[in-house]
Design a protein around this motif. Structure first.
Motif, mmCIF file in Angstrom:
data_model
loop_
_atom_site.group_PDB
_atom_site.id
_atom_site.type_symbol
_atom_site.label_atom_id
_atom_site.label_comp_id
_atom_site.label_asym_id
_atom_site.label_seq_id
_atom_site.Cartn_x
_atom_site.Cartn_y
_atom_site.Cartn_z
ATOM 1 N N ILE B 29 0.832 -1.200 0.000
ATOM 2 C CA ILE B 29 0.000 0.000 0.000
ATOM 3 C C ILE B 29 0.872 1.257 0.000
ATOM 4 O O ILE B 29 0.588 2.234 -0.701
ATOM 5 N N MET B 30 1.973 1.207 0.738
ATOM 6 C CA MET B 30 2.833 2.390 0.750
ATOM 7 C C MET B 30 3.436 2.646 -0.628
ATOM 8 O O MET B 30 3.544 3.795 -1.060
ATOM 9 N N THR B 36 1.019 7.238 -6.190
ATOM 10 C CA THR B 36 -0.065 8.184 -6.406
ATOM 11 C C THR B 36 0.420 9.607 -6.182
ATOM 12 O O THR B 36 0.109 10.514 -6.961
ATOM 13 N N PHE B 37 1.194 9.775 -5.119
ATOM 14 C CA PHE B 37 1.716 11.109 -4.849
ATOM 15 C C PHE B 37 2.510 11.623 -6.056
ATOM 16 O O PHE B 37 2.287 12.727 -6.547
ATOM 17 N N PHE B 38 3.410 10.775 -6.542
ATOM 18 C CA PHE B 38 4.229 11.243 -7.659
ATOM 19 C C PHE B 38 3.449 11.308 -8.956
ATOM 20 O O PHE B 38 3.819 12.050 -9.862
ATOM 21 N N LEU B 39 2.359 10.556 -9.028
ATOM 22 C CA LEU B 39 1.494 10.701 -10.193
ATOM 23 C C LEU B 39 0.952 12.123 -10.241
ATOM 24 O O LEU B 39 0.858 12.732 -11.310
ATOM 25 N N ILE B 78 8.297 7.318 -15.065
ATOM 26 C CA ILE B 78 8.910 5.997 -15.204
ATOM 27 C C ILE B 78 9.334 5.459 -13.840
ATOM 28 O O ILE B 78 8.967 4.358 -13.446
ATOM 29 N N PHE B 79 10.115 6.232 -13.120
ATOM 30 C CA PHE B 79 10.786 5.674 -11.946
ATOM 31 C C PHE B 79 9.993 5.832 -10.665
ATOM 32 O O PHE B 79 10.170 5.057 -9.739
ATOM 33 N N LEU B 80 9.156 6.841 -10.583
ATOM 34 C CA LEU B 80 8.482 7.082 -9.311
ATOM 35 C C LEU B 80 6.993 6.798 -9.385
ATOM 36 O O LEU B 80 6.301 6.864 -8.362
ATOM 37 N N VAL B 81 6.472 6.521 -10.556
ATOM 38 C CA VAL B 81 5.069 6.122 -10.656
ATOM 39 C C VAL B 81 4.983 4.686 -11.156
ATOM 40 O O VAL B 81 4.523 3.794 -10.459
ATOM 41 N N GLY B 82 5.477 4.462 -12.369
ATOM 42 C CA GLY B 82 5.336 3.134 -12.972
ATOM 43 C C GLY B 82 5.990 2.038 -12.160
ATOM 44 O O GLY B 82 5.362 1.039 -11.816
ATOM 45 N N MET B 83 7.262 2.230 -11.848
ATOM 46 C CA MET B 83 7.955 1.179 -11.101
ATOM 47 C C MET B 83 7.278 0.924 -9.759
ATOM 48 O O MET B 83 6.931 -0.217 -9.453
ATOM 49 N N PRO B 84 7.089 1.939 -8.909
ATOM 50 C CA PRO B 84 6.528 1.631 -7.581
ATOM 51 C C PRO B 84 5.104 1.098 -7.625
ATOM 52 O O PRO B 84 4.767 0.234 -6.820
ATOM 53 N N VAL B 85 4.272 1.581 -8.526
ATOM 54 C CA VAL B 85 2.887 1.157 -8.425
ATOM 55 C C VAL B 85 2.783 -0.333 -8.743
ATOM 56 O O VAL B 85 2.050 -1.074 -8.085
ATOM 57 N N PHE B 86 3.565 -0.793 -9.714
ATOM 58 C CA PHE B 86 3.484 -2.219 -10.023
ATOM 59 C C PHE B 86 4.156 -3.055 -8.947
ATOM 60 O O PHE B 86 3.688 -4.136 -8.598
#
Ligand code: HEM
Ligand code: CU
Lengths: 266, 738
Positions: B29-30, B36-39, B78-86
Motif C-alpha cells: 500500500i505504501m 499516487t503522490f508522484f502521479l 517511469i521511476f516514481l510512478v510506474g515502477m513503484p505502483v506495479f
C-alpha cells in the motif's frame, strides 16, 4: 551467381562422414521412426551443405560471414538435428527431479562452457586465421564445433530423460547462452579490430570477390554481417528451444500415458 | 523461510506502525501511495507542458523551465510512478495469490521501499539547488556531460536514479525469491495464477535490466566528477555508447511496464467473462519469451544514429519478432471474451479499453520498426503518441482496471461503480483527444521537445485539443480520488469474494489478516477458489495440470543467485566499455596503455591469491556442513585473509600507478581501468565484510550446520567475485579481445 559450378564442392570428403553416420544410424537405431529419420536427414543435409554449397567454398578464406554461417551450422544446427534423431529413452513413471543423474549439474556446466566457449575460443584473431589457413587445424576446429554442439544440446534435447535439465533450469541455461553469444556478436559487429585477418586480404582466385565487393560487401561490412549472424540467429534458435522447453513444462502432466507426437519428438 | 515467525504480531494503525511495518500488504500500500503522490507531481508537470503548448508562440514557461519539466515528467512517471505502483501491486497480491504468509524477506522489502522516496527526494531536491535536470529522461550524452550541463541537476538525476534502481532490484529479488520459495503446498509453478507468473517474470526482468543503467550512470558520474571522458567525444569518448547502454536498459524497461498490464488483464478479463483464460500456457510462456527478446531489440531507438545498414536490418527484424508474442496474446484475451458471459464492470471496461488502445500503440511501434518510417518520424510527436498509447492507453488503463478490481480486497470496501464508469468515459475521451491528435502533429512534422511552435496550418487546433484532453484526464483522476475517499468511508462492504474471483486472494477476508489466511483451499488446479465453490465443475476434473513436487530451494540461495546475475550484467557492461575504449589503442596511443602501465606477473600472483580464497571457502563450507566448527573458523579466517591480501595488492598497484601520474582522468585506458578494477575491488571488500560477519556469527554460535544455506549464499557471491576477476584479468591484463 551461386550456381557457378566452381563454387560447389561436390567432391568434398564430407560425404564420407555423412555416409558413415547413415550406416551407423541404420545399424544401431532400429526400428526407424519416420520423424526421427527426417531429423537425421535434415541434419545431414545441413552438414553436407556447410561444405558442399558455396557457403563451404566462401568460408574458406573468402567471406567472413559465410565462415560464420558454417560455424553456426556446425555448432548449433547439425548437432541439434542429430540429437533429435536419436530415439528417446522414456522413464517408467512421471519425471521428477529425483530421477535425474547426480552429475547433471556438472554435465550442464560442461555443456554450457563447451558450447559458448567454442565460439569465443575460435575467434581469437590468431586462431581464427590459423584455422582457416591450415587444413588440419580447420578440421580440428570443425570437429570441436560438432562435439561442443552435441554436449551443449545434450542437457536440453539429449535422448536420456535422466540427463535433461528441468525445463526452468533449461530456460536459464539457454538464456545465458544467448547472452554469451550476443556479447561475442556485439563485439564482432561493432569493433574496429579485424577479428579474422585472413578475410581482410583474400586471394580471389575466381574473381567473385571483386563482384561482391562491388555490390557493397567490403571486408568491414562483411565482418558486420558476421557479427550480427553470430548474435541474432543463435538467440532466435535458443528462443525457439526455450519455447519448446516451456511447452514441455506446461504439459508435463504425466509421462507414462501416451504423449503427443510433438512432445515425443522434442 | 516458509515458516518464519510473524515479524509483526499486533495490529495497529498509527502512522508510526506504518513506517516500521514489514508486512507485505502495508508495504504494498505504501508503494501505491508513493506512486499516487508522484502521479500528481508528474501529472502537474504534464499539465504545465500542455498549457505551454496549448497556443502557438506561448511564453508561459521559459525554455529552460520547459526542458526541466519534460525531463522530470518522464523520469518521475517511469521511476516514481510506474515502477513503484506495479511493485506495490506485486507486493500486495502475489504472496496472497500463491498462498504465502508474507514475502521471503520482509525486512529487505521495507528497505527496498524506503530507497524509493529517498531517491525521489534526491531527484526533486535538485529544484532547490537551483538547477533541475533538463537533459531529457534519457539524458543523452554529450548534452549530459560536464561541458554542456555544468550545473548539478544532472548529478541529482544520476544519484536519484541509482538509489531508486538499487531499491527496485532488491525489491524484485524479493519477489523472485517469494515466488520460487514460498508457494503454498500444491501450488506448482505451472499452476500459478497468470498475474503471479507474469509479475515473477517482470521481477526477473527488473533484476537484469537495471544493471545496464547503473553501469551507464556510474560512468557518467565518473565523467562528471572525476574528469573521465567516456561520453565526451571531444576528448576521445563515445557518446553513442551512452545511447547503447541506456537503451539496453530502456527497451526492456518498457516491458517492465507492459508485463504487469498483461498480468492484470489476464486476471480481470477471465473473471468478468466467467471463463478460464484461453491458452494459459501460451500467455505464460510468451511472457517468458518477451523477457528474453526484449534484450535483443534496443537499437531500434537508434536507427537515426547511423549504425549501418546491416545492424538496422537485423534490429528491425528482431523488433518485428517481439511484436509476435505480444500480438498473439491479444488474441488470447479476445478469445477469452468470446462466448463468455461478460460483465461490464468498471474494471472490465478499463481492461477492454486497454486492449484496443494497446493495439494501436503496438501498431505504431511496428511502423517504427520499419527503418525508413522511423527516419521520417523519429523525434516527432508521432513518437510521443506511440509511447503514450502504450504507456497511458495501455498501462495506465490496466492500472485503473487493477485498482477497481483489487480495491475491495485491499480495503474491504467496494469502489462506486457509477463514479467509476464516469471516470472511465472521461478518461477514454481525454486520453484519445490528447494523444490521438499527436499522431497527426507528428506526421505534419512537429518535433518533440520544443517549447514553442509557429502557427503552421492546423497545429494550433490540434495542440489545443491535445491540451484540453490533458485537462480531462486530470479531472477524471480527481473523480477517482473522490471515489476512493468516499468509498473508504461509505463504500459497500466487500466481503471475501465480491467478484466471484478464481484465485487464492479471494479466499481470505478483505482486507486480509496479518498472516493472510486462516485456512487455504486445496490447490489442485489454476483456479482453486473456483474449484472450492463449484466442486462439481472443478477444473482439475477436466484438465490436468502439473503436480507440485514440493521442491522449495532455500530463499537465501535463490536471492544470492539473482543478485549475482544482476551484478554480472553490471560488470559485463563495464568490461564492454573497457574493450570499446582500448581495442585499437595502437593508433591513438597517447599516454599509458595496458601493456605499458600494468605489471602483469605481479597481478597474476594476486590473482592466484584471490582464486585460492575460493578454494578455502569451499573447504570452510564443507567443515560447516560436517559441523567441524573449529576447522570452519580457521578456513574462513584464511579466506578473509586471502581476500585482504588481494585488496592489499590492489592498493599497491594503485599507489604505483598514481605516483606515475596515471590517474582516472589521464586517458581512456586509465578511466576504464580504474572503473572496472575499482568496482571489482569494492565488491571484494563487500565480500570480506560479509565473510567477517559470518565469522563473528560463528564465534558467537549463531552459525551452525542448519544455517549453512546462509553461508552458501555468501559463497555464491564470493565465488562470483572471483569469476569476475578472471574475466577482468584476461581482458585487461592479458589483452584477450584486442
Ligand atoms: C509492439 C511492440 C512495440 C514496438 C514494435 C515498438 C517500437 C518502438 C520504436 C521503434 C521506437 C523508437 C521510435 C523513435 O524514437 O524513433 C519506440 C519508442 C518508444 N516506445 Fe515502443 N514499441 C513497442 C511497444 C512499446 C511498449 C509496450 C512500450 C511501453 C510500455 C513502449 C514504449 C516506448 C517508449 C517510451 C518510446 C520512446 C522512448 C523515447 O524516445 O523517449 N513501446 N518504440
Ligand atoms: Cu524499444
Amino acid at each position: 551467381m551461386i550456381w557457378t559450378p566452381e563454387l560447389w564442392h561436390w567432391m568434398s570428403p564430407v560425404w564420407w562422414v555423412v555416409g558413415l553416420i547413415l550406416v551407423v544410424y541404420f545399424v544401431m537405431f532400429r526400428p526407424i521412426q519416420p520423424a526421427r529419420l527426417i531429423a537425421l536427414l535434415l541434419g545431414l543435409l545441413f552438414l553436407s551443405m556447410a561444405y558442399v554449397s558455396p557457403v563451404g567454398y566462401l568460408a574458406d578464406g573468402f567471406i567472413f560471414s559465410a565462415h560464420m554461417v558454417q560455424h553456426l551450422l556446425m555448432l548449433l544446427v547439425v548437432p541439434l538435428c542429430l540429437l533429435l534423431s536419436l530415439p528417446r529413452k522414456q522413464p517408467k513413471r512421471a519425471a521428477d527431479s529425483s530421477d535425474k543423474v547426480p552429475a547433471l549439474k556438472l554435465i550442464a556446466t560442461i555443456g554450457w562452457i563447451g558450447g559458448v566457449g567454442a565460439m569465443w575460443f575460435w575467434h581469437v584473431p590468431s586462431l581464427c586465421t590459423l584455422s582457416t589457413e591450415t587444413f588440419t587445424v580447420g578440421l580440428l576446429r570443425d570437429t570441436s564445433f560438432l562435439l561442443a554442439g552435441l554436449i551443449f544440446w545434450w542437457p536440453i534435447y539429449g535422448p536420456l530423460e535422466r540427463t535433461r535439465l528441468e525445463p526452468p533450469v533449461g530456460v536459464l541455461y539457454l538464456f545465458t547462452a544467448c547472452l554469451g553469444c550476443s556479447l561475442l556478436g556485439i563485439y564482432i559487429t561493432f569493433t574496429s579490430t579485424v577479428v579474422c585477418p585472413v578475410f581482410a586480404t583474400p586471394a580471389d582466385s575466381l574473381g567473385i570477390l571483386a563482384q561482391l565487393q562491388a555490390a557493397g560487401l567490403t571486408p568491414a561490412v562483411d565482418q558486420n554481417i558476421g557479427g550480427l549472424l553470430m548474435w541474432i540467429p543463435p538467440c532466435m534458435l535458443y528462443t525457439g528451444a526455450i519455447i519448446s522447453l516451456l511447452a514441455r513444462w506446461y504439459t508435463s502432466v504425466d509421462h507414462d500415458h501416451s504423449t503427443t507426437t510433438a512432445a515425443r519428438l522434442t | 523461510m516458509l515458516n518464519h515467525d510473524p515479524v509483526e504480531t499486533r495490529e495497529s494503525w498509527g502512522l508510526f506502525s506504518w513506517i516500521c511495518s514489514v508486512d507485505h500488504k502495508r508495504i504494498g500500500i505504501m508503494y501505491m501511495m508513493l506512486a499516487t503522490f508522484f502521479l500528481f507531481v508528474g501529472g502537474f508537470e504534464a499539465l504545465l507542458i500542455r498549457a505551454q503548448l496549448a497556443i502557438p508562440m506561448n511564453d508561459f514557461v521559459s525554455p529552460k523551465m520547459y526542458n526541466q519539466l519534460f525531463t522530470l515528467h518522464g523520469t518521475t512517471m517511469i521511476f516514481l510512478v510506474g515502477m513503484p505502483v506495479f511493485t506495490g501491486f506485486s507486493n500486495f497480491i502475489v504472496p496472497l495469490m500463491i498462498g504465502a504468509k508474507d514475502v521471503a524477506f520482509p525486512r529487505l522489502n521495507a528497505l527496498s521501499f524506503w530507497m524509493l522516496p529517498f531517491g525521489g527526494v534526491l531527484l526533486y531536491f535538485s529544484f532547490f539547488s537551483g538547477s533541475a535536470p533538463d537533459a531529457g529522461w534519457f539524458s543523452y550524452a554529450p548534452l549530459s556531460t560536464k561541458p554542456f550541463s555544468s550545473l548539478p541537476g544532472v548529478d541529482y538525476w544520476i544519484i536519484g536514479l541509482a538509489v531508486m534502481g538499487i531499491g527496485s532490484v532488491s525489491g524484485a529479488i524479493n519477489i523472485v525469491a517469494t515466488v520460487i520459495c514460498c508457494r503454498a503446498p500444491g501450488m506448482s509453478m505451472q499452476r500459478m495464477p497468470l498475474f503471479a507468473w507474469i509479475m515473477f517474470m517482470q521481477a526477473v526482468l527488473i533484476v537484469i535490466t537495471i544493471p545496464p543503467l547503473n553501469s551507464a550512470l556510474a560512468m557518467l558520474l565518473i565523467d562528471r566528477w572525476l574528469g573521465a571522458a567516456f561520453f565526451e567525444p571531444a576528448r576521445g569518448g563515445n557518446a553513442v555508447l551512452w545511447q547503447h547502454f541506456f537503451w539496453i536498459f530502456g527497451h526492456p524497461e518498457v516491458y517492465v511496464f507492459a508485463l504487469p498490464s498483461f498480468a492484470i488483464v489476464s486476471e480481470v478479463i477471465p473473471v468478468f467473462s466467467r471463463k478460464p483464460i484461453y491458452g494459459y500456457s501460451f500467455v505464460a510462456g510468451s511472457s517468458a519469451v518477451i523477457v528474453l527478446l526484449s534484450y535483443t531489440v534496443w537499437a531500434h531507438h537508434m536507427f537515426a544514429v547511423g549504425l549501418g545498414m546491416w545492424p538496422d536490418i537485423f534490429f528491425a527484424a528482431t523488433t518485428m519478432l517481439i511484436a509476435l508474442p505480444t500480438g498473439v496474446k491479444i488474441f488470447n484475451w479476445t478469445a477469452t471474451l468470446w462466448g463468455g458471459s461478460i460483465q461490464l464492470t468498471t474494471a472490465m471496461l478499463f481492461a477492454i479499453a486497454f486492449l484496443i488502445q494497446f493495439v494501436i500503440g503496438g501498431l505504431t511501434g511496428i511502423m517504427f520498426a520499419a527503418v525508413p518510417v522511423d527516419w521520417q518520424l523519429t523525434d516527432t510527436y508521432f513518437v510521443v503518441a506511440h509511447f503514450h498509447y502504450v504507456l497511458v492507453g495501455g498501462i495506465v488503463f490496466s492500472l485503473f482496471a487493477a485498482t477497481y478490481y483489487w480495491f475491495p480486497k485491499i480495503t474491504g470496501r467496494m469502489l462506486n461503480e457509477r463514479l467509476g464508469k464516469f471516470q472511465f468515459w472521461i478518461w477514454v475521451v481525454g486520453f484519445n483527444a490528447t494523444f490521438g491528435v499527436q499522431h497527426f502533429l507528428g506526421l505534419m512534422g512537429m518535433p518533440r521537445r520544443i517549447y514553442q511552435y509557429d502557427d503552421y496550418p492546423g497545429w494550433y487546433l490540434l495542440n489545443l485539443i491535445s491540451s484540453i484532453g490533458a485537462g480531462l484526464m486530470a479531472i477524471g483522476t480527481l473523480v477517482l480520488v473522490w471515489n476512493i475517499v468516499r468509498s473508504l468511508r461509505h463504500g459497500t462492504v466487500a466481503g471475501r469474494n465480491p467478484w466471484k474471483g478464481f484465485t487464492l486472494e479471494w479466499s481470505t477476508t478483505s482486507p486480509p489478516p496479518l498472516e493472510n489466511f486462516d485456512e487455504l483451499p486445496e490447490i489442485r488446479s489454476r483456479r482453486p477458489v473456483w474449484d472450492r465453490d463449484n466442486p462439481e465443475l472443478a477444473d482439475w476434473k477436466t484438465e490436468k495440470t502439473p503436480e507440485d513436487k514440493g521442491y522449495r530451494p532455500p530463499a537465501c540461495k535463490v536471492s544470492a543467485w539473482a543478485f549475482v546475475i544482476s551484478e554480472a550484467i553490471f560488470f559485463i557492461l563495464l568490461l564492454v566499455s573497457y574493450v570499446v575504449f582500448n581495442s585499437n589503442s595502437g593508433e591513438n596511443a597517447e599516454g599509458p596503455t595496458a601493456s605499458t602501465a600494468l605489471d602483469v606477473p605481479r597481478t597474476g600472483v594476486f590473482t592466484l591469491v584471490l582464486l585460492s580464497s575460493s578454494l578455502t571457502f569451499w573447504i570452510a563450507e564443507h567443515c560447516l556442513r560436517r559441523q567441524k566448527m573449529g576447522a570452519f573458523k580457521i578456513w574462513l579466517s584464511f579466506t578473509i585473509l586471502l581476500g585482504c591480501a588481494f585488496i592489499g595488492g590492489q592498493i599497491w598497484e594503485y599507489t604505483g600507478l598514481i605516483s606515475d601520474g596515471i590517474t582516472i582522468n589521464r586517458n581512456l585506458f586509465a578511466s576504464t581501468f580504474f572503473t572496472v578494477t575499482g568496482f571489482h575491488g569494492l565488491h571484494v571488500t563487500g565480500g570480506i565484510i560479509a565473510l567477517s560477519i559470518m565469522l563473528i556469527m560463528a564465534s558467537r554460535g549463531y552459525l551452525n550446520a542448519k544455517r549453512s544455506p546462509v553461508f552458501a549464499a555468501v559463497g555464491v557471491y564470493w565465488h562470483f567475485v572471483d569469476v569476475v576477476w578472471i574475466a577482468v584479468f584476461s581482458i585487461i591484463y592479458l589483452g584477450y579481445l584486442q
